[in-house]
Structures are given as structure tokens and as C-alpha cells.
Design a protein around this motif. Sequence first.
Motif, PDB file in Angstrom:
ATOM      1  N   MET A   1       0.858   6.624   5.792  1.00 12.89           N
ATOM      2  CA  MET A   1       0.386   6.607   4.419  1.00 12.89           C
ATOM      3  C   MET A   1       1.601   6.589   3.504  1.00 12.89           C
ATOM      4  O   MET A   1       2.471   7.434   3.598  1.00 12.89           O
ATOM      5  N   GLN A   2       1.636   5.668   2.597  1.00 12.14           N
ATOM      6  CA  GLN A   2       2.685   5.583   1.599  1.00 12.14           C
ATOM      7  C   GLN A   2       2.099   5.968   0.250  1.00 12.14           C
ATOM      8  O   GLN A   2       1.115   5.391  -0.173  1.00 12.14           O
ATOM      9  N   THR A   3       2.656   6.955  -0.397  1.00 13.68           N
ATOM     10  CA  THR A   3       2.211   7.314  -1.738  1.00 13.68           C
ATOM     11  C   THR A   3       3.394   7.226  -2.678  1.00 13.68           C
ATOM     12  O   THR A   3       4.528   7.457  -2.284  1.00 13.68           O
ATOM     13  N   GLN A   4       3.097   6.890  -3.903  1.00 11.78           N
ATOM     14  CA  GLN A   4       4.132   6.827  -4.914  1.00 11.78           C
ATOM     15  C   GLN A   4       4.240   8.208  -5.571  1.00 11.78           C
ATOM     16  O   GLN A   4       3.232   8.783  -5.962  1.00 11.78           O
ATOM     17  N   LYS A   5       5.452   8.706  -5.699  1.00 11.01           N
ATOM     18  CA  LYS A   5       5.650  10.042  -6.265  1.00 11.01           C
ATOM     19  C   LYS A   5       5.168  10.121  -7.710  1.00 11.01           C
ATOM     20  O   LYS A   5       4.846  11.170  -8.193  1.00 11.01           O
ATOM     21  N   ASN A   6       5.103   8.994  -8.426  1.00  9.63           N
ATOM     22  CA  ASN A   6       4.680   9.008  -9.820  1.00  9.63           C
ATOM     23  C   ASN A   6       3.244   8.538 -10.008  1.00  9.63           C
ATOM     24  O   ASN A   6       2.777   8.432 -11.134  1.00  9.63           O
ATOM     25  N   ALA A   7       2.559   8.218  -8.914  1.00 10.33           N
ATOM     26  CA  ALA A   7       1.175   7.764  -9.028  1.00 10.33           C
ATOM     27  C   ALA A   7       0.310   8.926  -9.501  1.00 10.33           C
ATOM     28  O   ALA A   7       0.514  10.066  -9.082  1.00 10.33           O
ATOM     29  N   VAL A   9      -2.643  11.482  -9.644  1.00  7.97           N
ATOM     30  CA  VAL A   9      -3.589  12.037  -8.692  1.00  7.97           C
ATOM     31  C   VAL A   9      -4.940  12.193  -9.388  1.00  7.97           C
ATOM     32  O   VAL A   9      -5.001  12.531 -10.572  1.00  7.97           O
ATOM     33  N   THR A  10      -5.994  11.919  -8.654  1.00  8.82           N
ATOM     34  CA  THR A  10      -7.352  12.088  -9.154  1.00  8.82           C
ATOM     35  C   THR A  10      -8.022  13.185  -8.343  1.00  8.82           C
ATOM     36  O   THR A  10      -7.959  13.158  -7.109  1.00  8.82           O
ATOM     37  N   ILE A  11      -8.627  14.138  -9.017  1.00  9.71           N
ATOM     38  CA  ILE A  11      -9.358  15.217  -8.346  1.00  9.71           C
ATOM     39  C   ILE A  11     -10.832  15.029  -8.633  1.00  9.71           C
ATOM     40  O   ILE A  11     -11.230  14.797  -9.776  1.00  9.71           O
ATOM     41  N   ARG A  12     -11.654  15.127  -7.581  1.00 10.03           N
ATOM     42  CA  ARG A  12     -13.092  14.990  -7.757  1.00 10.03           C
ATOM     43  C   ARG A  12     -13.825  15.921  -6.799  1.00 10.03           C
ATOM     44  O   ARG A  12     -13.285  16.301  -5.753  1.00 10.03           O
ATOM     45  N   ALA A  62      -8.518  15.409  -3.485  1.00 17.52           N
ATOM     46  CA  ALA A  62      -7.479  14.740  -4.259  1.00 17.52           C
ATOM     47  C   ALA A  62      -7.293  13.339  -3.700  1.00 17.52           C
ATOM     48  O   ALA A  62      -7.214  13.155  -2.483  1.00 17.52           O
ATOM     49  N   GLU A  63      -7.223  12.377  -4.613  1.00 16.17           N
ATOM     50  CA  GLU A  63      -6.979  10.994  -4.220  1.00 16.17           C
ATOM     51  C   GLU A  63      -5.709  10.483  -4.890  1.00 16.17           C
ATOM     52  O   GLU A  63      -5.482  10.727  -6.075  1.00 16.17           O
ATOM     53  N   LEU A  64      -4.894   9.791  -4.102  1.00 14.61           N
ATOM     54  CA  LEU A  64      -3.702   9.101  -4.593  1.00 14.61           C
ATOM     55  C   LEU A  64      -3.783   7.670  -4.081  1.00 14.61           C
ATOM     56  O   LEU A  64      -4.001   7.457  -2.882  1.00 14.61           O
ATOM     57  N   ASP A  65      -3.626   6.734  -4.964  1.00 11.98           N
ATOM     58  CA  ASP A  65      -3.675   5.322  -4.577  1.00 11.98           C
ATOM     59  C   ASP A  65      -4.954   5.006  -3.797  1.00 11.98           C
ATOM     60  O   ASP A  65      -4.933   4.244  -2.830  1.00 11.98           O
TER      61      ASP A  65
END
Length: 165
Positions: A1-7, A9-12, A62-65
Motif C-alpha cells: 500500500m502506498q499512501t501520500q503523507k499529505n493526502a 484522511v477521511t473518517i467515516r 479511516a480512508e486514505l486514497d
Amino acid sequence: MQTQKNAPVTIRPARPGDEADILRMVVALAVYEREPDAVKATEPSLKATLFGDDPQVFAHLAELDGEIVGLALWFLTYSTWTGAPSLYLEDLFVADAARGTGTGRALLSTLAREAKSRGCARMDWAVLDWNDKAKQFYRHIGAHHSVGWEPWRIEGEALEALAAG
């Protein structure tokens, strides 16, 4: 999994269909906590407890990308001293690749708002005594160790015997 440090985050709130991702994170947390064989939860048991007719356990993801990378699983307790409910955080998990992105703080901020909206006087959780990194993070957000209280548990045969009277 690649995540961007500045992306962002969405919490639901968790919803039906998230059971596999929740279980994946519960298992990853158990591995991190050095108890890889301790997980007895299944996707059906998670579905029943989180999304049944009268759920008593809740979760935020939590969702990222577009990928689920964090979990906060919680329930309500009650404090007779405060005369108000408390939110008990059972599990907080952030995937390795998402650490340092603000995901943990975003999950806890969401739970703090949830606690306030439910009239909770506090949030409680337990931390393994060897998990210094987690303790440092919790101190950084303003949490403190509850001195004088020890966690106790009864389970298995002892629970069965006590229930039998």
C-alpha cells in the motif's frame, strides 16, 4: 500500500460490508500486540455485533486514497462518579503505511466529537505496558495514564464457573 503523507484522511462510521476490512485490521493489531492467535472474531460475528438489531459496539474507519487504513472500535460505558456515559476505545489501529499521516489523531478527534455528542464525560482505553510509542502519542494529544487502576478480567472456564453460580 502506498499512501501520500499529505493526502487527506477521511473518517467515516463503519457500515455493513466493512467486516472483512475490520477483521483484517483486528488481526493486524493482534499481530502487532504479539498475540497473533488470540483473534476469535469472524466476519459474521462482527456483522452481528456492529450492525445487528441493537448494536452495542461501534467503529469508525479511516480512508486514505480510497483505501481503509485505520480503525477505531468503541462502545459506551458509564461512570457513576461523573454521572455520565464514557466512550471506551477498545481498539485503535493504523496501518504501517499510514502512520505519520495524521490518521490516528483524526480517528481520535472523531471519537472525541462522538463522545461529546453523546454526553460522555470522558474517553478511556488501555495501552500495553511496552508500547512506548503509543503512550508518547497519547500524551501528545493530552491524554494521561490513570494511576492506581489496574485492568482485571475473567474469562473462559472461570467465567463459566462464576455464571453457573
